[in-house]
Design a protein around this motif. Structure first.
Motif, mmCIF file in Angstrom:
data_model
loop_
_atom_site.group_PDB
_atom_site.id
_atom_site.type_symbol
_atom_site.label_atom_id
_atom_site.label_comp_id
_atom_site.label_asym_id
_atom_site.label_seq_id
_atom_site.Cartn_x
_atom_site.Cartn_y
_atom_site.Cartn_z
ATOM 1 N N TYR A 126 0.823 -1.212 0.000
ATOM 2 C CA TYR A 126 0.000 0.000 0.000
ATOM 3 C C TYR A 126 0.861 1.269 0.000
ATOM 4 O O TYR A 126 0.410 2.325 0.414
ATOM 5 N N TYR A 175 -1.316 3.729 2.661
ATOM 6 C CA TYR A 175 -2.697 3.343 2.406
ATOM 7 C C TYR A 175 -3.641 4.496 2.746
ATOM 8 O O TYR A 175 -3.517 5.130 3.801
ATOM 9 N N ASN A 177 -7.316 4.383 1.866
ATOM 10 C CA ASN A 177 -8.676 3.998 1.469
ATOM 11 C C ASN A 177 -9.757 4.736 2.242
ATOM 12 O O ASN A 177 -10.883 4.878 1.775
ATOM 13 N N CYS A 178 -9.405 5.240 3.414
ATOM 14 C CA CYS A 178 -10.394 5.947 4.238
ATOM 15 C C CYS A 178 -10.031 7.419 4.455
ATOM 16 O O CYS A 178 -10.656 8.100 5.261
ATOM 17 N N THR A 186 -8.981 9.564 -1.516
ATOM 18 C CA THR A 186 -8.774 8.212 -0.994
ATOM 19 C C THR A 186 -7.789 7.433 -1.856
ATOM 20 O O THR A 186 -7.782 6.207 -1.859
ATOM 21 N N ASN A 188 -4.064 6.107 -2.682
ATOM 22 C CA ASN A 188 -2.857 5.815 -1.922
ATOM 23 C C ASN A 188 -1.764 6.826 -2.244
ATOM 24 O O ASN A 188 -1.676 7.337 -3.368
#
Length: 552
Positions: A126, A175, A177-178, A186, A188
């Protein structure tokens, strides 16, 4: 009987404080029992990590770095994926001074040197290594060429990373994603990116990462959070993810100095020792006495006294706190049991909570190891303090005697060394008198010479600060300032502020001023504020006005 004058202000020395354990106590991490006694006696810094706590990195007194364990994703940094129950040296760090280690769940690893440089390696699916790619790295690579200032703090989430620079700026990557990178998206992030939204013009003093959430504390005591919020771990009053930093409005009215993120919960510590918690609470990890989640901060761990350090890890649902009396409290998931009411332990450091009760039994943060024999030199010296059987000198204060050793006073204190060399008559003098200070202050000073520890309430620590200044004991002066910071409250803050001015403790003066400013309404009504010297009171009001304290 000789009376000691109080003068001489020409010596300067440094001091530092860290949570420490003795060498024998590192057996709380089973892997280290496999290390040879010779190498174990040289361990300086130790850190256990990984989703099953099966990896460990430690440094030695001669600045070598070793690793052991399952080596998942090449996280040991030795160039391969081979597991090892024997210590292996990470040659890339030979001769470097390592001051911090952090790791994610992959795991990926970050190391910080005393030069402010960050190295990364391990899992990278990620982009959590910050090198622009997604391939795992089996060896450390320098990361901070992409960060313009010296790094002073690091934090890892499960698959993202953050650092704090000396200029108070935050950089994040990995990472996203959130939204845990704080970039407004969102996507990476493959390399360190400065977090600018909402906090770009604020000086940050502390950072922390949960599993997929991030937090930062500003110089003025505000808390900003971003990332995943499904359990309310951002503390913003809802369960909506935030891709940019969002201020936790419910903490307005208190001044936060530290945050600690667990897997899906968070804790915050105020400047007067209160603890607030929010987020997931199914294991009682908030310390609220129940197991109900909360999306806004509420005061917790109220039975733990005045807290000075809070602890949590993105790996677990466990929480811990150290109070000003040195007591360690713990709550949350402990040995697979839900414990919503904070429990007092017999531990002397916070890492013991995580190594003994957390799942996995990781390190909360790297721990300094004090290598010693049994009994150690320090233990023997400490036990000799005020020992009439071995002492060859008595100090008289207010008619009370304290037993000491001339040789140790000469070794430890430049003032005593000069005094003994210049006019001391060993054949006729076995008692000396110290005037101008109370018995508790002089007792604490002499005890510090034997033990390196100060144990005084903040009001008495002012007198010890005066003595430390007079005797040019800079190390003691720093410890007194630490003691005062940990004991400051609304009733004594004005008194401590005046003392910091009197004894020219500039950093302490700034700390006390900021505390008074943050609690201004209450402090101006206290007796200690009313008794301030008029010039000090005038200057305080003037400086408060400059800071906007009286704006409508």
């Amino acid at each position: 009987m000789t009376q000691l004058p109080i003068s001489h202000r020409d010596r300067h020395c440094g001091a530092s404080y860290s949570e420490r354990i003795r060498c024998k106590d590192i057996e709380m991490w089973p892997l280290l029992t496999l290390v040879s006694p010779e190498l174990r006696s040289k361990i300086s810094l130790v850190y256990t990590f990984g989703q099953a706590a099966t990896e460990i990195i430690f440094t030695t007194l001669n600045d070598n770095v070793y690793c052991m364990g399952t080596n998942t994703s090449g996280c040991l940094g030795v160039g391969d994926n081979v597991s090892s129950l024997e210590p292996r040296c990470i040659d890339a760090f030979s001769g470097m001074k390592i001051i911090n280690i952090a790791a994610g769940s992959g795991p990926h690893v970050l190391i910080l040197t005393d030069e402010g440089e960050v190295y990364s390696w391990g899992h990278n699916s990620y982009m959590q290594l910050g090198n622009g790619g997604t391939a795992p790295s089996l060896r450390p690579s320098l990361l901070t060429r992409n960060i313009p200032q010296k790094v002073i703090q690091m934090a890892c989430g499960s698959h993202h990373s953050m650092v704090l620079t000396v200029d108070g700026e935050v950089f994040a990557w990995g990472y996203n994603n959130c939204g845990q990178i704080g970039s407004g998206s969102t996507s990476n992030q493959g390399s360190p990116r400065k977090v600018t939204a909402c906090i770009g013009n604020k000086r940050i003093i502390h950072i922390s990462c949960g599993q997929t959430a991030s937090m930062a504390v500003t110089e003025s005591g505000e808390v900003y959070s971003w990332g995943y919020n499904g359990n309310g771990q951002l503390g913003v009053g809802n369960n909506v993810n935030q891709t940019n930093p969002c201020r936790i409005a419910a903490l307005q009215g208190v001044v936060i100095t530290q945050v600690a993120c667990g897997y899906a919960h968070a804790l915050a510590l105020t400047d007067d020792g209160q603890v607030f918690g929010w987020g997931a609470n199914s294991y009682g990890q908030l310390g609220s006495g129940n197991k109900a989640n909360t999306v806004t901060p509420l005061q917790v761990a109220t039975n733990a006294g005045r807290v000075i350090t809070i602890a949590a890890s993105h790996y677990s649902h466990s929480s811990a706190a150290l109070n000003q009396n040195g007591q360690v409290w713990m709550w949350g998931q402990l040995k697979q049991q839900s414990t919503p009411d904070p429990k007092l332990t017999l531990f002397t450091n916070l890492n013991s909570v995580f190594s003994n009760f957390s799942s996995p039994p990781i390190s909360w943060k790297p721990l300094l190891v004090c290598s010693e024999a049994e009994p150690s030199v320090q233990q023997s010296v400490s036990s000799a303090f005020n020992d009439e059987a071995t002492a060859d000198l008595k100090i008289s204060v207010d008619g009370k005697l304290i037993n000491v050793h001339k040789a140790l006073l000469k070794i430890r204190c430049d003032y005593f060394r000069r005094m003994f060399q210049s006019h001391w008559d060993e054949s006729s003098q076995d008692v000396i008198e110290i005037n101008g200070y109370s018995y508790p202050v002089v007792y604490s000073f002499l005890r510090w010479l034997y033990t390196d520890h100060v144990e005084l309430p903040p009001e008495d620590a002012i007198g010890l600060l005066d003595l430390a200044t007079s005797y040019c004991e800079s190390g003691l002066k720093l410890q007194c300032q630490k003691q005062i910071k940990e004991g400051i409250n609304e009733q004594n803050a004005a008194q401590l502020y005046a003392a910091a001015i009197k004894y020219q403790a500039e950093e302490l003066q700034e700390f006390c001023f900021r505390f008074c400013l943050n609690h201004l309404t209450q402090i101006v009504q206290t007796e200690s504020f009313q008794l301030l010297d008029k010039d000090i009171m005038y200057n305080f009001i003037k400086e408060s006005a400059k800071k906007g304290a009286f704006r409508r």
